[in-house]
Design a protein around this motif. Structure first.
Motif, PDB file in Angstrom:
ATOM      1  N   ALA A 171       0.831  -1.201   0.000  1.00 59.89           N
ATOM      2  CA  ALA A 171       0.000   0.000   0.000  1.00 59.89           C
ATOM      3  C   ALA A 171       0.864   1.248   0.000  1.00 59.89           C
ATOM      4  N   GLY A 172       0.286   2.339  -0.507  1.00 60.35           N
ATOM      5  CA  GLY A 172       0.946   3.625  -0.396  1.00 60.35           C
ATOM      6  C   GLY A 172       1.674   4.089  -1.635  1.00 60.35           C
ATOM      7  N   ARG A 173       1.754   3.266  -2.676  1.00 64.02           N
ATOM      8  CA  ARG A 173       2.435   3.652  -3.909  1.00 64.02           C
ATOM      9  C   ARG A 173       1.448   4.362  -4.825  1.00 64.02           C
ATOM     10  N   SER A 174       1.792   5.583  -5.247  1.00 68.84           N
ATOM     11  CA  SER A 174       0.908   6.318  -6.138  1.00 68.84           C
ATOM     12  C   SER A 174       0.903   5.676  -7.516  1.00 68.84           C
ATOM     13  N   ASP A 175      -0.190   5.859  -8.228  1.00 68.88           N
ATOM     14  CA  ASP A 175      -0.336   5.249  -9.540  1.00 68.88           C
ATOM     15  C   ASP A 175       0.485   6.042 -10.549  1.00 68.88           C
ATOM     16  N   SER A 176       1.522   5.438 -11.092  1.00 70.17           N
ATOM     17  CA  SER A 176       2.401   6.111 -12.048  1.00 70.17           C
ATOM     18  C   SER A 176       1.984   5.864 -13.480  1.00 70.17           C
ATOM     19  N   GLY A 177       1.071   4.918 -13.687  1.00 68.71           N
ATOM     20  CA  GLY A 177       0.693   4.542 -15.040  1.00 68.71           C
ATOM     21  C   GLY A 177       1.590   3.452 -15.612  1.00 68.71           C
ATOM     22  N   ALA A 222       3.609  -3.215 -13.365  1.00 71.63           N
ATOM     23  CA  ALA A 222       4.437  -3.650 -12.234  1.00 71.63           C
ATOM     24  C   ALA A 222       5.866  -3.928 -12.688  1.00 71.63           C
ATOM     25  N   ARG A 223       6.008  -4.544 -13.836  1.00 67.38           N
ATOM     26  CA  ARG A 223       7.343  -4.837 -14.365  1.00 67.38           C
ATOM     27  C   ARG A 223       8.110  -3.545 -14.647  1.00 67.38           C
ATOM     28  N   GLU A 224       7.438  -2.594 -15.254  1.00 70.70           N
ATOM     29  CA  GLU A 224       8.069  -1.309 -15.544  1.00 70.70           C
ATOM     30  C   GLU A 224       8.431  -0.557 -14.271  1.00 70.70           C
ATOM     31  N   GLU A 225       7.568  -0.659 -13.252  1.00 72.96           N
ATOM     32  CA  GLU A 225       7.862  -0.028 -11.963  1.00 72.96           C
ATOM     33  C   GLU A 225       9.158  -0.585 -11.380  1.00 72.96           C
ATOM     34  N   LEU A 226       9.321  -1.897 -11.477  1.00 68.67           N
ATOM     35  CA  LEU A 226      10.521  -2.529 -10.938  1.00 68.67           C
ATOM     36  C   LEU A 226      11.771  -2.083 -11.693  1.00 68.67           C
ATOM     37  N   LEU A 227      11.680  -2.006 -13.002  1.00 70.93           N
ATOM     38  CA  LEU A 227      12.820  -1.556 -13.796  1.00 70.93           C
ATOM     39  C   LEU A 227      13.163  -0.096 -13.492  1.00 70.93           C
ATOM     40  N   ALA A 251      12.054  -3.622  -4.594  1.00 70.32           N
ATOM     41  CA  ALA A 251      10.626  -3.920  -4.466  1.00 70.32           C
ATOM     42  C   ALA A 251       9.905  -2.818  -3.701  1.00 70.32           C
ATOM     43  N   GLU A 252      10.489  -2.382  -2.606  1.00 72.74           N
ATOM     44  CA  GLU A 252       9.843  -1.337  -1.805  1.00 72.74           C
ATOM     45  C   GLU A 252       9.750  -0.025  -2.581  1.00 72.74           C
ATOM     46  N   ARG A 253      10.813   0.288  -3.355  1.00 70.09           N
ATOM     47  CA  ARG A 253      10.767   1.510  -4.147  1.00 70.09           C
ATOM     48  C   ARG A 253       9.686   1.427  -5.218  1.00 70.09           C
ATOM     49  N   ALA A 254       9.425   0.217  -5.711  1.00 73.88           N
ATOM     50  CA  ALA A 254       8.389   0.013  -6.721  1.00 73.88           C
ATOM     51  C   ALA A 254       6.999  -0.114  -6.107  1.00 73.88           C
ATOM     52  N   GLY A 255       6.936  -0.167  -4.778  1.00 72.31           N
ATOM     53  CA  GLY A 255       5.644  -0.237  -4.113  1.00 72.31           C
ATOM     54  C   GLY A 255       5.055  -1.621  -4.037  1.00 72.31           C
ATOM     55  N   MET A 256       5.915  -2.624  -3.920  1.00 74.50           N
ATOM     56  CA  MET A 256       5.392  -3.992  -3.810  1.00 74.50           C
ATOM     57  C   MET A 256       6.228  -4.798  -2.831  1.00 74.50           C
ATOM     58  N   ARG A 257       5.733  -5.958  -2.480  1.00 75.17           N
ATOM     59  CA  ARG A 257       6.467  -6.835  -1.576  1.00 75.17           C
ATOM     60  C   ARG A 257       7.611  -7.507  -2.328  1.00 75.17           C
TER      61      ARG A 257
END
Length: 225
Positions: A14-20, A23-28, A49-55
């Motif tokens: 929780a807490g990650r704003s929607d960047s558009g 999930a894969r792109e967020e991690l990269l 993972a935490e920077r991307a907003g996931m476990r």
């Protein structure tokens, strides 16, 4: 009974704003930021993972680990230029000098245009590992395309093979050298750096100064959408 289908895979933290981004792109994106600021060795998969907003466990649904993330990022700095190089080497209706200018300009724009200076990761000792063999192979193929275009120029066609090899390596080094320029002057205009480097590449190839404006115009036309 509820018929609502559960989403496959683990939910994001929780807490990650929607960047558009996916999930894969967020991690990269997270890995690119951390590898280029904190450092590759100091970055953990948990931090990515935490920077991307996931476990952390969810990250492994997309990537096997840090090496997988780095390899994907590095290949992304080369494959678009290689695809362009394949198109340019096939364009025999245009002088090789103009095609070489176009490849240099586009390649520099790619290396300097992203949010993060990923080219700075090329020199990591970890990149010599087997996991990065695909990246090295793609980079070698791009280097060979530079040599082919150089050989097709009027000055390059007169060089003996050994000297052509050296000139091609120097030219390729010039292009990748913008990585250091970006590190020292991150706010320089990308288009200006790209055009100036492409001009410098043609000078290194042996093209006379008075033809550079014409070749630049022809090269820009090749890059037009």
């Amino acid at each position: 009974m509820s018929t609502t289908r559960r989403r496959v895979g683990r939910p994001r933290a929780a807490g990650r704003s929607d960047s558009g981004l996916s999930a894969r792109e967020e991690l990269l994106e997270a890995a690119a930021e951390l590898f280029t600021t904190l450092g590759y060795a100091a970055t953990t998969t948990r931090a990515v993972a935490e920077r991307a907003g996931m476990r952390q466990a969810s990250m492994y649904h997309y990537f096997a680990g840090k090496e997988d993330l780095l390899a994907t990022l590095l290949e992304g700095t080369v494959r678009p230029s290689l695809e362009l190089a394949h198109k340019l080497t096939a364009r025999h209706d245009v002088p090789a000098e103009a095609r070489l200018w176009a490849l240099c300009r586009a390649d520099v724009a790619l290396l300097c245009g992203g949010r993060h200076n990923l080219g700075a990761l090329y020199l990591l000792p970890e990149v010599s590992a087997e996991r990065f063999s695909d990246f090295r192979a793609v980079r070698d193929e791009l280097r060979a395309a530079y040599r082919e275009l150089l050989a097709g120029t009027e000055p390059g066609g007169e060089l003996p093979p050994a000297e052509l090899d050296i000139r091609a390596e120097l030219l390729f080094g010039l292009i990748e050298g913008v990585i250091l320029v970006r590190r020292e002057a991150p706010h320089r205009e990308v288009a200006a750096i790209a055009a100036a480097t492409a001009d410098a590449a043609l000078r290194m190839a042996g093209c006379p100064e008075h033809v550079l404006p014409k070749l630049g115009r022809e090269g820009k036309a090749l890059l037009a959408p």
